[in-house]
Design a protein around this motif. Structure first.
Motif, short mmCIF file in Angstrom:
data_model
loop_
_atom_site.label_atom_id
_atom_site.label_comp_id
_atom_site.label_asym_id
_atom_site.label_seq_id
_atom_site.Cartn_x
_atom_site.Cartn_y
_atom_site.Cartn_z
N TRP A 127 17.32 6.36 1.64
CA TRP A 127 16.66 5.08 1.90
C TRP A 127 15.56 5.22 2.94
O TRP A 127 14.55 4.51 2.87
N GLY A 128 15.73 6.13 3.89
CA GLY A 128 14.64 6.41 4.83
C GLY A 128 13.44 7.00 4.11
O GLY A 128 12.29 6.65 4.38
N LEU A 129 13.72 7.90 3.16
CA LEU A 129 12.64 8.50 2.35
C LEU A 129 11.90 7.43 1.57
O LEU A 129 10.67 7.39 1.56
N VAL A 130 12.63 6.53 0.93
CA VAL A 130 12.01 5.45 0.17
C VAL A 130 11.17 4.57 1.10
O VAL A 130 10.01 4.24 0.79
N GLY A 131 11.73 4.21 2.25
CA GLY A 131 11.01 3.35 3.19
C GLY A 131 9.73 3.98 3.71
O GLY A 131 8.67 3.34 3.75
N TRP A 132 9.81 5.25 4.10
CA TRP A 132 8.62 5.93 4.60
C TRP A 132 7.58 6.13 3.50
O TRP A 132 6.37 5.99 3.74
N PHE A 133 8.03 6.48 2.29
CA PHE A 133 7.10 6.68 1.19
C PHE A 133 6.34 5.41 0.87
O PHE A 133 5.10 5.41 0.79
N VAL A 134 7.05 4.31 0.72
CA VAL A 134 6.40 3.03 0.38
C VAL A 134 5.48 2.57 1.51
O VAL A 134 4.35 2.14 1.27
N SER A 135 5.95 2.68 2.75
CA SER A 135 5.12 2.26 3.89
C SER A 135 3.84 3.08 3.98
O SER A 135 2.75 2.53 4.16
N ALA A 136 3.97 4.40 3.83
CA ALA A 136 2.78 5.26 3.91
C ALA A 136 1.85 5.04 2.73
O ALA A 136 0.63 5.06 2.88
N LEU A 137 2.41 4.81 1.55
CA LEU A 137 1.58 4.54 0.38
C LEU A 137 0.76 3.28 0.60
O LEU A 137 -0.46 3.27 0.38
N LEU A 138 1.41 2.21 1.07
CA LEU A 138 0.68 0.96 1.31
C LEU A 138 -0.34 1.12 2.43
O LEU A 138 -1.47 0.62 2.33
N PHE A 139 0.03 1.82 3.49
CA PHE A 139 -0.90 2.05 4.59
C PHE A 139 -2.10 2.87 4.11
O PHE A 139 -3.25 2.55 4.42
N GLY A 140 -1.85 3.93 3.35
CA GLY A 140 -2.94 4.76 2.84
C GLY A 140 -3.85 3.99 1.90
O GLY A 140 -5.07 4.13 1.94
N TRP A 141 -3.25 3.18 1.03
CA TRP A 141 -4.05 2.36 0.11
C TRP A 141 -4.94 1.40 0.89
O TRP A 141 -6.14 1.27 0.62
N LEU A 142 -4.36 0.72 1.89
CA LEU A 142 -5.13 -0.23 2.70
C LEU A 142 -6.23 0.49 3.49
O LEU A 142 -7.36 0.00 3.57
N LEU A 143 -5.89 1.62 4.05
CA LEU A 143 -6.89 2.41 4.81
C LEU A 143 -8.07 2.79 3.93
O LEU A 143 -9.24 2.61 4.32
N ALA A 144 -7.79 3.28 2.72
CA ALA A 144 -8.88 3.67 1.81
C ALA A 144 -9.68 2.45 1.36
O ALA A 144 -10.91 2.53 1.26
N ALA A 145 -9.01 1.35 1.09
CA ALA A 145 -9.72 0.14 0.67
C ALA A 145 -10.64 -0.37 1.77
O ALA A 145 -11.80 -0.74 1.51
N ILE A 146 -10.17 -0.37 3.00
CA ILE A 146 -11.00 -0.80 4.13
C ILE A 146 -12.16 0.17 4.33
O ILE A 146 -13.30 -0.23 4.53
N TYR A 147 -11.87 1.47 4.24
CA TYR A 147 -12.91 2.49 4.37
C TYR A 147 -14.02 2.26 3.34
O TYR A 147 -15.20 2.29 3.65
N ASN A 148 -13.61 2.03 2.08
CA ASN A 148 -14.60 1.81 1.01
C ASN A 148 -15.41 0.54 1.25
O ASN A 148 -16.60 0.49 0.91
N SER A 149 -14.82 -0.47 1.84
CA SER A 149 -15.56 -1.72 2.07
C SER A 149 -16.57 -1.59 3.21
O SER A 149 -17.47 -2.42 3.33
#
Length: 84
Positions: free
Chosen positions: A60-82
């Motif tokens: 469950w820690g793996l799932v939590g970290w994976f999902v959190s990092a995926l969302l953070f990375g997606w948001l970071l890239a989206a903001i970077y592109n904007s």
């Protein structure tokens, strides 16, 4: 340069997952050392607390970290592109 937000997020999630597995393995193999290092990293004396390491907790820690990092990375890239 344009980042692909989902791919960047996926890369962040996979990297985070690998680091979580490595950390969990180190806690299992070297619990006292990892407790000392963790305490130093947060400037606290936590050696008296102890670890509670279970297979379900690792999963469950793996799932939590994976999902959190995926969302953070997606948001970071989206903001970077904007900001282009």
């Amino acid at each position: 340069m344009t980042l692909q937000p989902f791919k960047f997020g996926l890369a962040a999630g996979l990297t985070s997952g690998l680091l979580w597995i490595l950390c969990s393995l180190l806690v299992y193999l070297l619990p006292a050392f990892m407790m000392a290092i963790s305490g130093h990293m947060i400037h606290m004396e936590i050696a008296t607390l102890g670890w509670h390491l279970t297979l379900a907790g690792v999963f469950w820690g793996l799932v939590g970290w994976f999902v959190s990092a995926l969302l953070f990375g997606w948001l970071l890239a989206a903001i970077y592109n904007s900001l282009r």
